[in-house]
Write a protein that holds these residues in place. Structure first.
Motif, mmCIF file in Angstrom:
data_model
loop_
_atom_site.group_PDB
_atom_site.id
_atom_site.type_symbol
_atom_site.label_atom_id
_atom_site.label_comp_id
_atom_site.label_asym_id
_atom_site.label_seq_id
_atom_site.Cartn_x
_atom_site.Cartn_y
_atom_site.Cartn_z
ATOM 1 N N MET A 1 8.224 7.095 -5.483
ATOM 2 C CA MET A 1 7.076 7.510 -5.000
ATOM 3 C C MET A 1 7.380 8.619 -3.790
ATOM 4 S SD MET A 1 4.459 6.442 -7.283
ATOM 5 C CE MET A 1 3.090 6.574 -6.336
ATOM 6 N N ASN A 2 6.495 9.642 -3.916
ATOM 7 C CA ASN A 2 6.707 10.544 -2.770
ATOM 8 C C ASN A 2 5.791 10.099 -1.321
ATOM 9 O OD1 ASN A 2 8.048 12.451 -4.239
ATOM 10 N ND2 ASN A 2 6.369 13.227 -5.139
ATOM 11 N N PHE A 3 6.417 9.208 -0.827
ATOM 12 C CA PHE A 3 5.611 8.619 0.276
ATOM 13 C C PHE A 3 6.592 8.764 1.559
ATOM 14 C CE2 PHE A 3 3.842 4.994 -2.368
ATOM 15 C CZ PHE A 3 2.532 5.582 -2.788
ATOM 16 N N THR A 4 5.952 9.046 2.555
ATOM 17 C CA THR A 4 6.474 9.216 3.834
ATOM 18 C C THR A 4 6.767 8.155 4.739
ATOM 19 O OG1 THR A 4 6.032 11.523 3.845
ATOM 20 C CG2 THR A 4 6.529 10.682 6.031
ATOM 21 N N GLU A 5 8.045 7.735 5.288
ATOM 22 C CA GLU A 5 8.115 6.659 6.140
ATOM 23 C C GLU A 5 7.563 7.099 7.616
ATOM 24 O OE1 GLU A 5 11.642 3.622 7.369
ATOM 25 O OE2 GLU A 5 11.810 4.771 5.880
ATOM 26 N N ILE A 6 6.658 6.330 8.213
ATOM 27 C CA ILE A 6 5.751 6.854 9.358
ATOM 28 C C ILE A 6 6.365 5.875 10.574
ATOM 29 C CG2 ILE A 6 3.963 7.464 8.215
ATOM 30 C CD1 ILE A 6 2.423 5.168 8.940
ATOM 31 N N ASN A 7 7.058 4.900 10.424
ATOM 32 C CA ASN A 7 7.621 4.262 11.593
ATOM 33 C C ASN A 7 8.894 3.377 11.296
ATOM 34 O OD1 ASN A 7 6.921 1.708 10.587
ATOM 35 N ND2 ASN A 7 4.827 1.822 11.305
ATOM 36 N N ASP A 8 9.555 2.880 12.218
ATOM 37 C CA ASP A 8 10.714 2.094 12.158
ATOM 38 C C ASP A 8 10.596 0.610 11.207
ATOM 39 O OD1 ASP A 8 12.115 4.156 13.144
ATOM 40 O OD2 ASP A 8 11.989 3.331 15.340
ATOM 41 N N ASN A 9 9.396 0.212 11.077
ATOM 42 C CA ASN A 9 9.192 -0.812 10.395
ATOM 43 C C ASN A 9 8.939 -0.931 8.848
ATOM 44 O OD1 ASN A 9 8.733 -2.251 12.936
ATOM 45 N ND2 ASN A 9 6.751 -1.715 13.065
ATOM 46 N N GLY A 10 9.256 0.205 8.413
ATOM 47 C CA GLY A 10 9.272 0.583 7.086
ATOM 48 C C GLY A 10 8.004 0.798 6.252
ATOM 49 N N THR A 11 6.865 1.141 7.217
ATOM 50 C CA THR A 11 5.521 1.401 6.887
ATOM 51 C C THR A 11 5.773 2.990 6.142
ATOM 52 O OG1 THR A 11 4.494 0.135 8.500
ATOM 53 C CG2 THR A 11 3.208 1.691 7.349
ATOM 54 N N VAL A 12 5.015 2.961 4.960
ATOM 55 C CA VAL A 12 4.969 4.321 4.466
ATOM 56 C C VAL A 12 3.460 4.717 4.185
ATOM 57 C CG1 VAL A 12 7.262 4.024 3.355
ATOM 58 C CG2 VAL A 12 5.215 3.132 2.155
ATOM 59 N N GLU A 13 3.336 5.860 3.926
ATOM 60 C CA GLU A 13 1.849 6.466 3.429
ATOM 61 C C GLU A 13 2.122 7.727 2.567
ATOM 62 O OE1 GLU A 13 -0.446 7.300 6.989
ATOM 63 O OE2 GLU A 13 0.300 9.277 7.058
ATOM 64 N N GLY A 14 1.038 7.835 1.893
ATOM 65 C CA GLY A 14 0.963 9.278 0.857
ATOM 66 C C GLY A 14 0.156 8.747 0.054
ATOM 67 N N PHE A 15 -0.291 10.110 -0.860
ATOM 68 C CA PHE A 15 -1.060 10.280 -1.694
ATOM 69 C C PHE A 15 -0.841 9.782 -2.998
ATOM 70 C CE2 PHE A 15 -2.099 13.369 1.629
ATOM 71 C CZ PHE A 15 -3.607 12.918 1.862
ATOM 72 N N CYS A 16 -1.756 9.205 -3.933
ATOM 73 C CA CYS A 16 -1.325 8.965 -5.131
ATOM 74 C C CYS A 16 -2.652 8.875 -5.954
ATOM 75 C CB CYS A 16 -0.526 7.356 -4.952
ATOM 76 S SG CYS A 16 -1.430 6.233 -4.504
ATOM 77 N N LEU A 17 -2.390 8.488 -7.459
ATOM 78 C CA LEU A 17 -3.439 8.322 -8.308
ATOM 79 C C LEU A 17 -3.522 6.897 -8.950
ATOM 80 C CD1 LEU A 17 -5.683 10.508 -9.816
ATOM 81 C CD2 LEU A 17 -4.309 10.132 -11.866
ATOM 82 N N VAL A 18 -4.603 6.297 -8.931
ATOM 83 C CA VAL A 18 -4.893 4.948 -9.589
ATOM 84 C C VAL A 18 -4.587 5.088 -11.066
ATOM 85 C CG1 VAL A 18 -5.896 2.867 -9.685
ATOM 86 C CG2 VAL A 18 -6.129 4.307 -7.561
ATOM 87 N N LYS A 19 -3.691 4.604 -11.465
ATOM 88 C CA LYS A 19 -3.359 4.681 -13.139
ATOM 89 C C LYS A 19 -4.038 3.277 -13.712
ATOM 90 C CE LYS A 19 0.224 4.731 -16.668
ATOM 91 N NZ LYS A 19 1.682 4.930 -16.962
ATOM 92 N N ASN A 20 -3.926 2.424 -13.311
ATOM 93 C CA ASN A 20 -4.594 1.083 -13.736
ATOM 94 C C ASN A 20 -4.842 0.263 -12.464
ATOM 95 O OD1 ASN A 20 -4.204 1.520 -16.778
ATOM 96 N ND2 ASN A 20 -2.195 1.070 -16.303
ATOM 97 N N LEU A 21 -5.952 -0.632 -12.699
ATOM 98 C CA LEU A 21 -6.288 -1.574 -11.606
ATOM 99 C C LEU A 21 -7.228 -2.846 -12.193
ATOM 100 C CD1 LEU A 21 -9.390 -0.618 -9.491
ATOM 101 C CD2 LEU A 21 -8.821 0.265 -11.877
ATOM 102 N N GLU A 22 -6.886 -4.096 -11.603
ATOM 103 C CA GLU A 22 -7.442 -4.962 -12.253
ATOM 104 C C GLU A 22 -7.660 -6.123 -10.924
ATOM 105 O OE1 GLU A 22 -6.715 -8.882 -15.211
ATOM 106 O OE2 GLU A 22 -5.534 -7.115 -15.087
ATOM 107 N N VAL A 23 -8.774 -6.666 -10.945
ATOM 108 C CA VAL A 23 -9.102 -7.582 -10.090
ATOM 109 C C VAL A 23 -8.619 -8.842 -10.414
ATOM 110 C CG1 VAL A 23 -10.946 -9.019 -8.404
ATOM 111 C CG2 VAL A 23 -11.200 -6.438 -8.988
ATOM 112 N N LYS A 24 -7.885 -9.669 -9.647
ATOM 113 C CA LYS A 24 -7.125 -10.782 -9.995
ATOM 114 C C LYS A 24 -7.514 -11.840 -8.894
ATOM 115 C CE LYS A 24 -3.526 -8.958 -12.882
ATOM 116 N NZ LYS A 24 -2.068 -8.971 -13.153
ATOM 117 N N LYS A 25 -7.077 -13.316 -9.076
ATOM 118 C CA LYS A 25 -7.053 -14.211 -7.873
ATOM 119 C C LYS A 25 -5.711 -14.945 -7.724
ATOM 120 C CE LYS A 25 -12.053 -15.274 -8.540
ATOM 121 N NZ LYS A 25 -13.152 -16.253 -8.776
#
Length: 223
Positions: free
Chosen positions: A1-25
């Motif tokens: 995925m074309n995400f960008t790492e934004i700090n030294d803790n491994g946090t990433v961010e970026g844009f993406c499309l939701v291909k599938n989703l499901e609410v689970k418990k």
């Protein structure tokens, strides 16, 4: 995925499309959102824990999102934990064409190329007819696919297919000057127009299936 790492803790961010989703418990009965996120480089499974409909209900299939979180390995595959999420907006400068299979030209460019041909018609009645149909269907034509699974089943595929056939028709008209060009070009431009409404299509421009009308009647009869 074309995400960008934004700090030294491994946090990433970026844009993406939701291909599938499901609410689970969870085992404790706490709702969470199980997602598949995708961009031009591939896809990744993701979890949004402590899901609340009133907060995250805006997340739908085919939504274009900006996400922030961390990626770890689960069952030998990368998985993202989503910590922050919002819908992408115009100021982000991202295009949905970069996240789904799309025609190589923009919808506006292809539509304009077809209109230029119609504007050169000598037959005023055909010009009025074709322009009226184009204008009535412009919004959908800019992103509509040409098929569900077969040829040009991509965003903008209907315009791309139509323009390709129109270019061939123009070549035929040069070889056979006796052909009534306006009539030939009109038939080409409108031959698949009834595909609009034949498929279930989201704003991504990708068909997910056929409508009832498309199944029972189809574009060949309607068109």
């Amino acid at each position: 995925m074309n995400f960008t790492e934004i700090n030294d803790n491994g946090t990433v961010e970026g844009f993406c499309l939701v291909k599938n989703l499901e609410v689970k418990k969870t085992a404790k009965g706490i709702p969470y959102l199980d997602l598949v996120l995708t961009d031009s480089s591939g896809e990744i499974g993701a979890k949004l824990w402590d899901y609340k409909e009133e907060i995250y209900g805006f997340i739908k299939q085919n939504s274009l999102l900006k996400v922030r979180g961390s990626i770890s390995i689960f069952n030998d595959a990368p998985q993202m934990r989503v910590d922050r999420v919002r819908l992408a907006n115009d100021s982000d400068g991202v295009r949905i064409e970069d996240y789904v299979p799309s025609a190589e030209y923009s919808g506006e460019a292809m539509y304009s190329a077809i209109v230029d041909v119609v504007n050169d018609f000598e037959n005023a009645q055909l010009k009025t007819l074709v322009m009226t149909v184009l204008e009535q269907n412009k919004t959908a034509m800019l992103y509509w696919p040409a098929a569900f699974k077969l040829h040009h089943a991509i965003r903008g595929g209907l315009l791309y297919h139509t323009l390709s056939i129109l270019r061939m028709a123009q070549s035929v008209a040069e070889i056979y000057p006796s052909v009534e060009k306006d009539l030939l070009f009109s038939g080409v431009i409108l031959h698949d127009i009834a595909k609009i409404g034949e498929f279930e299509v989201s704003e991504t421009g990708i068909a997910s299936g056929y409508t009832v009308e498309g199944t029972l009647i189809g574009h060949l009869v309607k068109g």
